[in-house]
Design a protein around this motif. Structure first.
Motif, PDB file in Angstrom:
ATOM      1  N   MET A   1       1.008  -1.181   0.081  1.00  0.00           N
ATOM      2  CA  MET A   1      -0.096  -0.016   0.134  1.00  0.00           C
ATOM      3  C   MET A   1       0.887   1.291   0.113  1.00  0.00           C
ATOM      4  SD  MET A   1      -2.911   1.143   2.533  1.00  0.00           S
ATOM      5  CE  MET A   1      -3.099   2.481   3.245  1.00  0.00           C
ATOM      6  N   PHE A   2       0.493   2.194  -0.986  1.00  0.00           N
ATOM      7  CA  PHE A   2       1.386   3.457  -0.878  1.00  0.00           C
ATOM      8  C   PHE A   2       0.669   4.593  -0.055  1.00  0.00           C
ATOM      9  CE2 PHE A   2       2.353   7.513  -2.980  1.00  0.00           C
ATOM     10  CZ  PHE A   2       3.502   7.408  -3.082  1.00  0.00           C
ATOM     11  N   THR A   3       1.764   5.297   0.658  1.00  0.00           N
ATOM     12  CA  THR A   3       1.297   6.396   1.652  1.00  0.00           C
ATOM     13  C   THR A   3       1.619   7.501   1.109  1.00  0.00           C
ATOM     14  OG1 THR A   3       2.560   6.035   3.330  1.00  0.00           O
ATOM     15  CG2 THR A   3       0.527   5.070   3.597  1.00  0.00           C
ATOM     16  N   TRP A   4       1.069   8.826   1.034  1.00  0.00           N
ATOM     17  CA  TRP A   4       1.504  10.066   0.726  1.00  0.00           C
ATOM     18  C   TRP A   4       2.481  10.434   1.901  1.00  0.00           C
ATOM     19  CZ3 TRP A   4       1.483  11.753  -3.848  1.00  0.00           C
ATOM     20  CH2 TRP A   4       0.547  11.358  -5.048  1.00  0.00           C
ATOM     21  N   ALA A   5       3.687  10.883   1.562  1.00  0.00           N
ATOM     22  CA  ALA A   5       4.398  11.652   2.793  1.00  0.00           C
ATOM     23  C   ALA A   5       4.389  13.000   2.448  1.00  0.00           C
ATOM     24  CB  ALA A   5       5.865  10.972   2.578  1.00  0.00           C
ATOM     25  N   TYR A   6       4.170  13.891   3.392  1.00  0.00           N
ATOM     26  CA  TYR A   6       4.199  15.148   3.341  1.00  0.00           C
ATOM     27  C   TYR A   6       5.427  15.878   3.792  1.00  0.00           C
ATOM     28  CZ  TYR A   6      -0.871  14.744   2.637  1.00  0.00           C
ATOM     29  OH  TYR A   6      -2.056  14.607   2.038  1.00  0.00           O
ATOM     30  N   PRO A   7       6.005  16.657   3.420  1.00  0.00           N
ATOM     31  CA  PRO A   7       7.231  17.186   3.765  1.00  0.00           C
ATOM     32  C   PRO A   7       7.082  17.826   4.982  1.00  0.00           C
ATOM     33  CG  PRO A   7       6.532  18.713   1.988  1.00  0.00           C
ATOM     34  CD  PRO A   7       5.403  17.541   2.039  1.00  0.00           C
ATOM     35  N   SER A   8       8.166  17.609   5.797  1.00  0.00           N
ATOM     36  CA  SER A   8       8.102  18.007   7.360  1.00  0.00           C
ATOM     37  C   SER A   8       8.487  19.773   7.238  1.00  0.00           C
ATOM     38  CB  SER A   8       9.235  17.387   8.166  1.00  0.00           C
ATOM     39  OG  SER A   8      10.459  17.700   7.929  1.00  0.00           O
ATOM     40  N   ILE A   9       8.197  20.461   8.650  1.00  0.00           N
ATOM     41  CA  ILE A   9       8.580  21.709   8.466  1.00  0.00           C
ATOM     42  C   ILE A   9      10.012  21.878   8.184  1.00  0.00           C
ATOM     43  CG2 ILE A   9       8.759  23.537  10.230  1.00  0.00           C
ATOM     44  CD1 ILE A   9       5.963  22.390  11.434  1.00  0.00           C
ATOM     45  N   ALA A  10      10.781  20.949   8.811  1.00  0.00           N
ATOM     46  CA  ALA A  10      12.312  21.028   8.444  1.00  0.00           C
ATOM     47  C   ALA A  10      12.779  21.077   7.153  1.00  0.00           C
ATOM     48  CB  ALA A  10      13.148  20.019   9.208  1.00  0.00           C
ATOM     49  N   ASP A  11      11.836  20.102   6.460  1.00  0.00           N
ATOM     50  CA  ASP A  11      12.213  19.960   4.916  1.00  0.00           C
ATOM     51  C   ASP A  11      11.892  21.239   4.095  1.00  0.00           C
ATOM     52  OD1 ASP A  11      13.025  17.300   5.333  1.00  0.00           O
ATOM     53  OD2 ASP A  11      10.820  16.632   4.776  1.00  0.00           O
ATOM     54  N   LEU A  12      10.896  21.945   4.604  1.00  0.00           N
ATOM     55  CA  LEU A  12      10.556  23.146   4.033  1.00  0.00           C
ATOM     56  C   LEU A  12      11.552  24.203   4.258  1.00  0.00           C
ATOM     57  CD1 LEU A  12       6.681  23.117   4.417  1.00  0.00           C
ATOM     58  CD2 LEU A  12       7.680  22.730   2.385  1.00  0.00           C
ATOM     59  N   GLN A  13      11.988  24.309   5.548  1.00  0.00           N
ATOM     60  CA  GLN A  13      12.905  25.527   5.804  1.00  0.00           C
ATOM     61  C   GLN A  13      14.118  25.251   5.180  1.00  0.00           C
ATOM     62  OE1 GLN A  13      12.888  28.045   8.076  1.00  0.00           O
ATOM     63  NE2 GLN A  13      10.746  27.898   8.151  1.00  0.00           N
ATOM     64  N   LEU A  14      14.946  23.766   5.136  1.00  0.00           N
ATOM     65  CA  LEU A  14      16.037  23.411   4.592  1.00  0.00           C
ATOM     66  C   LEU A  14      16.083  24.081   3.231  1.00  0.00           C
ATOM     67  CD1 LEU A  14      16.672  19.919   6.341  1.00  0.00           C
ATOM     68  CD2 LEU A  14      17.808  22.265   6.928  1.00  0.00           C
ATOM     69  N   HIS A  15      15.099  23.689   2.424  1.00  0.00           N
ATOM     70  CA  HIS A  15      14.847  24.135   1.257  1.00  0.00           C
ATOM     71  C   HIS A  15      14.950  25.692   0.991  1.00  0.00           C
ATOM     72  CE1 HIS A  15      13.786  24.438  -3.124  1.00  0.00           C
ATOM     73  NE2 HIS A  15      12.980  25.275  -2.986  1.00  0.00           N
ATOM     74  N   LYS A  16      14.653  26.352   1.975  1.00  0.00           N
ATOM     75  CA  LYS A  16      14.703  27.942   2.007  1.00  0.00           C
ATOM     76  C   LYS A  16      16.014  28.456   2.180  1.00  0.00           C
ATOM     77  CE  LYS A  16      13.359  30.953   5.006  1.00  0.00           C
ATOM     78  NZ  LYS A  16      12.400  31.190   6.249  1.00  0.00           N
ATOM     79  N   ILE A  17      16.877  27.738   2.805  1.00  0.00           N
ATOM     80  CA  ILE A  17      18.465  27.938   3.436  1.00  0.00           C
ATOM     81  C   ILE A  17      19.275  27.558   2.274  1.00  0.00           C
ATOM     82  CG2 ILE A  17      17.670  27.991   5.608  1.00  0.00           C
ATOM     83  CD1 ILE A  17      19.410  25.801   6.167  1.00  0.00           C
TER      84      ILE A  17
END
Length: 163
Positions: A1-17
């Motif tokens: 079964m496939f589950t969707w993974a949402y980006p964590s808050i850290a993932d979003l922040q790390l992209h920004k920096i």
């Protein structure tokens, strides 16, 4: 079964920096650790990494002052507290850092006295302050590259006109 993974808050922040990687060099890893720790609700630990980055920015600037200033008195610098060190380096540091040099006191208080929750509450603004310092460093680097490019262009063009 496939589950969707949402980006964590850290993932979003790390992209920004990512844009700070070239300026921070080895400290980029510490910046990303601070963000990860904060996203895991580890406040004081995140402040440790931010303070280390802050201290390394000061040390990096001291090295520049040593190279560029023949009158630089390193013994005075080494005997000073961070607030005074920033004042001594005012000609070499981003103005936002000189004007807000008490940021270091906030970082230290977070490590030594504040609760985890207080550190977590302060983290976004402290991160913003660090990013502002880094933004100014990026701007200065880009400005120097443009100045160098214009100087090279003018010199080469004048030489070409002489022939």
């Amino acid at each position: 079964m496939f589950t969707w993974a949402y980006p964590s808050i850290a993932d979003l922040q790390l992209h920004k920096i990512k844009k700070y990687q070239s300026i921070l060099k080895n400290d980029y890893r510490d910046f990303s650790k601070a963000i990860r720790l904060n996203s895991q609700e580890i406040g004081a630990g995140s402040f440790v990494y931010l303070r280390r980055i802050f201290e390394n920015l000061i040390e990096e600037t001291r090295q520049i002052a040593l190279e560029q200033n023949t009158d630089w008195d390193n013994s005075v610098f080494e005997g000073s507290k961070i607030d005074q060190k920033i004042k001594l380096l005012k000609d070499y540091l981003p103005s936002i850092l000189v004007e807000n040099r008490k940021l270091y006191a906030i970082l230290s208080k977070g490590i030594h006295e504040l609760t985890e929750q207080e550190c977590l509450d302060l983290f976004p603004k402290v991160q913003l302050a660090i990013e502002l310092i880094l933004d100014e460093k990026i701007h200065q680097k880009e400005k120097q590259m443009k100045i160098s490019s214009v100087k090279s262009f003018v010199s080469a063009t004048i030489e070409k006109f002489k022939s």
